[in-house]
Design a protein around this motif. Sequence first.
Motif, short mmCIF file in Angstrom:
data_model
loop_
_atom_site.label_atom_id
_atom_site.label_comp_id
_atom_site.label_asym_id
_atom_site.label_seq_id
_atom_site.Cartn_x
_atom_site.Cartn_y
_atom_site.Cartn_z
N TYR A 163 50.47 73.16 -35.50
CA TYR A 163 51.38 73.83 -35.14
C TYR A 163 52.61 73.46 -35.88
O TYR A 163 53.95 74.41 -35.54
CB TYR A 163 52.11 72.80 -33.72
CG TYR A 163 51.19 72.95 -32.51
CD1 TYR A 163 50.01 73.76 -32.35
CD2 TYR A 163 51.15 72.02 -31.66
CE1 TYR A 163 49.04 74.37 -31.59
CE2 TYR A 163 50.04 72.36 -30.12
CZ TYR A 163 49.39 72.98 -30.10
OH TYR A 163 48.46 73.22 -28.99
N LYS A 164 52.59 72.39 -36.96
CA LYS A 164 54.27 72.25 -37.77
C LYS A 164 53.65 73.27 -38.94
O LYS A 164 54.89 73.80 -39.07
CB LYS A 164 53.99 70.96 -38.09
CG LYS A 164 54.70 70.57 -39.32
CD LYS A 164 54.38 69.08 -40.46
CE LYS A 164 55.60 69.38 -41.38
NZ LYS A 164 55.51 68.21 -41.57
N VAL A 185 56.93 69.95 -30.78
CA VAL A 185 56.95 71.56 -31.79
C VAL A 185 58.37 71.38 -30.52
O VAL A 185 58.99 71.26 -29.89
CB VAL A 185 56.69 72.36 -30.80
CG1 VAL A 185 56.32 73.98 -30.62
CG2 VAL A 185 54.90 72.24 -31.44
N GLN A 189 60.70 77.16 -31.73
CA GLN A 189 59.54 77.59 -32.13
C GLN A 189 58.78 78.52 -31.15
O GLN A 189 57.60 78.73 -30.85
CB GLN A 189 58.75 76.78 -32.22
CG GLN A 189 59.14 76.21 -34.18
CD GLN A 189 57.53 74.99 -34.24
OE1 GLN A 189 58.42 73.58 -34.15
NE2 GLN A 189 56.63 75.35 -34.69
#
Length: 402
Positions: A163-164, A185, A189
């Motif tokens: 996710y990063k 998150v 995003q």
Amino acid sequence: MKILIVSQYFWPEEFKINDMAFELVKRGYKVHVLTGNPNYPQGKFYKGYGFKFSIGEYRGLKIYRVPLIPRGNSKLSLILNYISFALIGSFYVLFLKKQYDKILAVNFSPITAVYPGIVYKKLHKKKLFLWVQDLWPESVSSAGKIKSEFILNLLNKMVKHIYKNSDKLLLQSKAFIPSVKEKGVKDTQIEYIPNWAEDLFADKSKINKNKFNGIIPRGFRVMFAGNIGEAQDFESVLRAAEITRGYSDIKWIIVGDGRKKTMVENEIVRLGLLETVYLMGRHSMEDMPSFFVHADIMLLSLKDEEIFSRTIPAKVQTYMASEKPIAGMLNGIGAEVILNADCGYVANAGDYRTLANNIIEAYNQKENILYEKGKNAKVYYDENFSKKSIIDNLEKILQENK
């Protein structure tokens, strides 16, 4: 704009990413796809494919296929399937030229399939858009595949890392938001990109009413279409069919295949449901409208797990676009959609008695009641899941994030 799609599954396997790719090509984008050799859901390679590299073209797409170990029928082969695509796909992208403007990855299970997209992003400093179809590690925990807290913690760290490294998360369900935010998150995003139904489900010219007349039994038809897997809770579905067995006109029609099909076959025999439940086998997506036209009501079931309550199964949109009423046995947002649309009946996940009672109620309804519920489904679909509006939004997201 040149887009690299990274997806472990792709045509001729039947997944929503196929339709997204075809639509982007129609809109003038140059789209290449990095995928594996097809083996879902049977667990063995489709005819003409195998453990090999290949490059092909289909409907304006260039498709790079990398070797992977097929899913097979064991936990070990499934794990090796997941790992092999992630590793071999990541190696393969090292040799792809710096030619793509954006990377669009999709995470069905497994989320490890995203890693080739991350490798390309790191190499060429391009933005990665991740279409989140499944929540990890919740999905593997809920399915009972992994119970070790140590392994689940490792998977959670892996998901946070993925996710990063994603510039945008495109969520198929707004109910996914709490889970992804727990993993670090940011609101900026997150975008909402739900599923839709392929055009053929709303196109009545694709229906051949006579094609399956010879194999579909007469009666009041409760039809399920899709994967026969752990998540669909067929144990409860068959218990509901047991209850309706006294209504000889009620027929449960199952169109599809999957890892639990053998169990279903055996239970049909053991429970004496040979004249109540009928397995039609796996058919192409193009055949589905010609099956659906025979259904009085469509069946949607998911197990009683937190992860499934946050998911909108893709067949919700498919059933709705086909103007069919729905009998649901599930919790959460999928049930809310059916109720909000007033397009069917809902039982809680695992509540096979209520599902059976709902089927009997639908069977006893006047025909115009089910017809109206089907119309309600299509109206709700057009207002909330139109492919045009969803892809318009996707285009806007891709173009705004230079």
